[in-house]
Scaffold this motif. Structure first.
Motif, PDB file in Angstrom:
ATOM      1  N   SER A  27      14.712  -3.257  -3.393  1.00  0.00           N
ATOM      2  CA  SER A  27      14.289  -2.272  -4.384  1.00  0.00           C
ATOM      3  C   SER A  27      13.182  -1.422  -3.781  1.00  0.00           C
ATOM      4  O   SER A  27      12.233  -1.959  -3.198  1.00  0.00           O
ATOM      5  N   ILE A  28      13.322  -0.114  -3.912  1.00  0.00           N
ATOM      6  CA  ILE A  28      12.316   0.790  -3.345  1.00  0.00           C
ATOM      7  C   ILE A  28      11.759   1.710  -4.417  1.00  0.00           C
ATOM      8  O   ILE A  28      12.415   2.001  -5.422  1.00  0.00           O
ATOM      9  N   ASP A  29      10.534   2.151  -4.188  1.00  0.00           N
ATOM     10  CA  ASP A  29       9.904   3.160  -5.031  1.00  0.00           C
ATOM     11  C   ASP A  29       8.819   3.815  -4.192  1.00  0.00           C
ATOM     12  O   ASP A  29       8.281   3.181  -3.273  1.00  0.00           O
ATOM     13  N   TYR A  30       8.482   5.054  -4.510  1.00  0.00           N
ATOM     14  CA  TYR A  30       7.450   5.739  -3.736  1.00  0.00           C
ATOM     15  C   TYR A  30       6.047   5.293  -4.138  1.00  0.00           C
ATOM     16  O   TYR A  30       5.072   5.578  -3.447  1.00  0.00           O
ATOM     17  N   SER A  31       5.924   4.564  -5.257  1.00  0.00           N
ATOM     18  CA  SER A  31       4.623   4.112  -5.738  1.00  0.00           C
ATOM     19  C   SER A  31       4.268   2.746  -5.146  1.00  0.00           C
ATOM     20  O   SER A  31       4.909   1.731  -5.461  1.00  0.00           O
ATOM     21  N   ALA A  32       3.229   2.705  -4.314  1.00  0.00           N
ATOM     22  CA  ALA A  32       2.787   1.444  -3.716  1.00  0.00           C
ATOM     23  C   ALA A  32       2.273   0.487  -4.785  1.00  0.00           C
ATOM     24  O   ALA A  32       2.487  -0.732  -4.699  1.00  0.00           O
ATOM     25  N   VAL A  33       1.610   1.008  -5.805  1.00  0.00           N
ATOM     26  CA  VAL A  33       1.094   0.174  -6.889  1.00  0.00           C
ATOM     27  C   VAL A  33       2.246  -0.517  -7.611  1.00  0.00           C
ATOM     28  O   VAL A  33       2.199  -1.718  -7.891  1.00  0.00           O
ATOM     29  N   CYS A  34       3.291   0.242  -7.887  1.00  0.00           N
ATOM     30  CA  CYS A  34       4.466  -0.296  -8.569  1.00  0.00           C
ATOM     31  C   CYS A  34       5.130  -1.388  -7.727  1.00  0.00           C
ATOM     32  O   CYS A  34       5.443  -2.476  -8.232  1.00  0.00           O
ATOM     33  N   ILE A  35       5.340  -1.126  -6.453  1.00  0.00           N
ATOM     34  CA  ILE A  35       6.015  -2.096  -5.587  1.00  0.00           C
ATOM     35  C   ILE A  35       5.182  -3.368  -5.444  1.00  0.00           C
ATOM     36  O   ILE A  35       5.715  -4.480  -5.494  1.00  0.00           O
ATOM     37  N   THR A  36       3.870  -3.243  -5.305  1.00  0.00           N
ATOM     38  CA  THR A  36       3.000  -4.421  -5.214  1.00  0.00           C
ATOM     39  C   THR A  36       3.114  -5.261  -6.479  1.00  0.00           C
ATOM     40  O   THR A  36       3.241  -6.494  -6.421  1.00  0.00           O
ATOM     41  N   SER A  37       3.100  -4.591  -7.620  1.00  0.00           N
ATOM     42  CA  SER A  37       3.210  -5.294  -8.895  1.00  0.00           C
ATOM     43  C   SER A  37       4.544  -6.022  -9.023  1.00  0.00           C
ATOM     44  O   SER A  37       4.599  -7.195  -9.426  1.00  0.00           O
ATOM     45  N   MET A  38       5.639  -5.357  -8.665  1.00  0.00           N
ATOM     46  CA  MET A  38       6.970  -5.958  -8.774  1.00  0.00           C
ATOM     47  C   MET A  38       7.131  -7.115  -7.781  1.00  0.00           C
ATOM     48  O   MET A  38       7.706  -8.151  -8.114  1.00  0.00           O
ATOM     49  N   ARG A  39       6.602  -6.942  -6.588  1.00  0.00           N
ATOM     50  CA  ARG A  39       6.683  -8.004  -5.570  1.00  0.00           C
ATOM     51  C   ARG A  39       5.935  -9.254  -6.062  1.00  0.00           C
ATOM     52  O   ARG A  39       6.413 -10.378  -5.919  1.00  0.00           O
ATOM     53  N   ASP A  40       4.770  -9.048  -6.669  1.00  0.00           N
ATOM     54  CA  ASP A  40       4.002 -10.177  -7.196  1.00  0.00           C
ATOM     55  C   ASP A  40       4.723 -10.845  -8.367  1.00  0.00           C
ATOM     56  O   ASP A  40       4.798 -12.068  -8.446  1.00  0.00           O
ATOM     57  N   TYR A  41       5.265 -10.030  -9.257  1.00  0.00           N
ATOM     58  CA  TYR A  41       5.883 -10.555 -10.472  1.00  0.00           C
ATOM     59  C   TYR A  41       7.168 -11.330 -10.177  1.00  0.00           C
ATOM     60  O   TYR A  41       7.459 -12.337 -10.810  1.00  0.00           O
ATOM     61  N   TYR A  42       7.938 -10.830  -9.199  1.00  0.00           N
ATOM     62  CA  TYR A  42       9.224 -11.462  -8.886  1.00  0.00           C
ATOM     63  C   TYR A  42       9.201 -12.212  -7.545  1.00  0.00           C
ATOM     64  O   TYR A  42      10.235 -12.432  -6.933  1.00  0.00           O
ATOM     65  N   GLY A  43       8.021 -12.623  -7.131  1.00  0.00           N
ATOM     66  CA  GLY A  43       7.886 -13.337  -5.858  1.00  0.00           C
ATOM     67  C   GLY A  43       8.652 -14.649  -5.802  1.00  0.00           C
ATOM     68  O   GLY A  43       8.940 -15.145  -4.719  1.00  0.00           O
ATOM     69  N   HIS A  44       9.012 -15.186  -6.952  1.00  0.00           N
ATOM     70  CA  HIS A  44       9.757 -16.453  -6.996  1.00  0.00           C
ATOM     71  C   HIS A  44      11.244 -16.268  -6.715  1.00  0.00           C
ATOM     72  O   HIS A  44      11.987 -17.241  -6.671  1.00  0.00           O
ATOM     73  N   CYS A  45      11.692 -15.021  -6.523  1.00  0.00           N
ATOM     74  CA  CYS A  45      13.108 -14.734  -6.257  1.00  0.00           C
ATOM     75  C   CYS A  45      13.271 -14.333  -4.790  1.00  0.00           C
ATOM     76  O   CYS A  45      13.039 -13.173  -4.429  1.00  0.00           O
ATOM     77  N   PRO A  46      13.668 -15.272  -3.916  1.00  0.00           N
ATOM     78  CA  PRO A  46      13.699 -14.993  -2.473  1.00  0.00           C
ATOM     79  C   PRO A  46      14.694 -13.909  -2.069  1.00  0.00           C
ATOM     80  O   PRO A  46      14.553 -13.317  -1.004  1.00  0.00           O
ATOM     81  N   GLY A  47      15.690 -13.604  -2.887  1.00  0.00           N
ATOM     82  CA  GLY A  47      16.673 -12.591  -2.526  1.00  0.00           C
ATOM     83  C   GLY A  47      16.274 -11.171  -2.873  1.00  0.00           C
ATOM     84  O   GLY A  47      16.991 -10.230  -2.555  1.00  0.00           O
ATOM     85  N   LEU A  48      15.127 -11.019  -3.532  1.00  0.00           N
ATOM     86  CA  LEU A  48      14.657  -9.687  -3.905  1.00  0.00           C
ATOM     87  C   LEU A  48      13.610  -9.225  -2.903  1.00  0.00           C
ATOM     88  O   LEU A  48      12.591  -9.896  -2.704  1.00  0.00           O
ATOM     89  N   GLN A  49      13.872  -8.078  -2.257  1.00  0.00           N
ATOM     90  CA  GLN A  49      12.910  -7.480  -1.339  1.00  0.00           C
ATOM     91  C   GLN A  49      12.404  -6.177  -1.956  1.00  0.00           C
ATOM     92  O   GLN A  49      13.127  -5.504  -2.685  1.00  0.00           O
ATOM     93  N   TRP A  50      11.177  -5.826  -1.631  1.00  0.00           N
ATOM     94  CA  TRP A  50      10.523  -4.652  -2.220  1.00  0.00           C
ATOM     95  C   TRP A  50       9.908  -3.821  -1.110  1.00  0.00           C
ATOM     96  O   TRP A  50       9.320  -4.356  -0.180  1.00  0.00           O
ATOM     97  N   ALA A  51      10.030  -2.493  -1.211  1.00  0.00           N
ATOM     98  CA  ALA A  51       9.477  -1.620  -0.166  1.00  0.00           C
ATOM     99  C   ALA A  51       9.036  -0.292  -0.763  1.00  0.00           C
ATOM    100  O   ALA A  51       9.690   0.246  -1.662  1.00  0.00           O
ATOM    101  N   VAL A  52       7.924   0.200  -0.263  1.00  0.00           N
ATOM    102  CA  VAL A  52       7.460   1.537  -0.628  1.00  0.00           C
ATOM    103  C   VAL A  52       8.240   2.524   0.224  1.00  0.00           C
ATOM    104  O   VAL A  52       8.209   2.458   1.459  1.00  0.00           O
ATOM    105  N   MET A  53       8.969   3.425  -0.442  1.00  0.00           N
ATOM    106  CA  MET A  53       9.828   4.340   0.312  1.00  0.00           C
ATOM    107  C   MET A  53      10.238   5.511  -0.578  1.00  0.00           C
ATOM    108  O   MET A  53      10.401   5.362  -1.791  1.00  0.00           O
ATOM    109  N   ASP A  54      10.424   6.653   0.044  1.00  0.00           N
ATOM    110  CA  ASP A  54      10.918   7.853  -0.620  1.00  0.00           C
ATOM    111  C   ASP A  54      12.436   7.882  -0.489  1.00  0.00           C
ATOM    112  O   ASP A  54      12.964   7.760   0.617  1.00  0.00           O
ATOM    113  N   ALA A  55      13.132   8.045  -1.599  1.00  0.00           N
ATOM    114  CA  ALA A  55      14.602   8.073  -1.575  1.00  0.00           C
ATOM    115  C   ALA A  55      15.146   9.250  -0.777  1.00  0.00           C
ATOM    116  O   ALA A  55      16.325   9.256  -0.410  1.00  0.00           O
TER     117      ALA A  55
END
Length: 196
Positions: A27-55
């Motif tokens: 999952s990508i988003d240009y917002s670093a704050v958003c990605i940090t929050s999502m990575r922390d919230y869903y850290g228990h799901c090893p198959g979900l990766q998060w990255a700050v990126m412009d589509a």
């Protein structure tokens, strides 16, 4: 099946898909704050990766994903447009960059899924460009207030009607839009319905 969710925001969709058995989702988003929050919230799901990126500039190799998904991301990129029949050149360029990148990272026979409130006569012309190398179709959901799910399949040809819609995007300013080609067929006689 590697999947990419472009412009995830704070949506729970990645996690919902994970619970359905899709265990390789980036999952990508240009917002670093958003990605940090999502990575922390869903850290228990090893198959979900998060990255700050412009589509518009995806940092993935060609043919990396079986599925690319976006939900309202393209809508947000067009939020300042005031006339959906005449989209600004700037907005067209942004959409073209995103769609070119999506096409590039899709595997052959991969699918791009776009969930939006944009009606087919406004959105299909943007998707129906031969350069992307995919077919397009859509399904309507909801009652009263509709939303649309567009599915583009990489490696399939556009239908003649979709190709015509795509060509309408390149008409010169002021040229009449071929409205008859843009309207969906309805199984209803509107003249009878309004008692003319």
């Amino acid at each position: 099946m590697p999947c990419l969710f472009a412009g995830c925001g704070n949506s729970a969709l990645s996690h919902d898909l994970y619970q359905l058995g899709y265990t390789d989702i980036t999952s990508i988003d240009y917002s670093a704050v958003c990605i940090t929050s999502m990575r922390d919230y869903y850290g228990h799901c090893p198959g979900l990766q998060w990255a700050v990126m412009d589509a518009q500039a995806l940092a993935f190799r060609d043919k990396s994903f079986d599925v690319v998904l976006e939900k309202g991301t393209l809508d947000s990129m067009m939020v300042e447009e005031t006339d959906p029949w005449h989209v600004s050149q700037e907005a067209k360029t942004v959409l073209e960059r995103v769609l070119t990148e999506v096409s590039r990272v899709l595997k052959p026979r991969g699918r791009f899924v776009s969930i939006t409130f944009a009606q087919p006569h406004f959105r299909t012309p943007h998707y129906a460009q031969p350069a992307y190398g995919w077919s397009t179709r859509h399904v309507t959901y909801g009652s009263g207030f509709h939303y649309f799910v567009y599915v583009m399949k990489k490696g399939e040809a556009l239908s003649p009607s979709d190709l015509a819609l795509g060509q309408s995007l390149h008409l010169p300013p002021g040229a009449p839009t071929p409205v008859s080609q843009l309207q969906d067929a309805e199984g209803e006689d509107f003249l009878s319905a309004i008692e003319l």
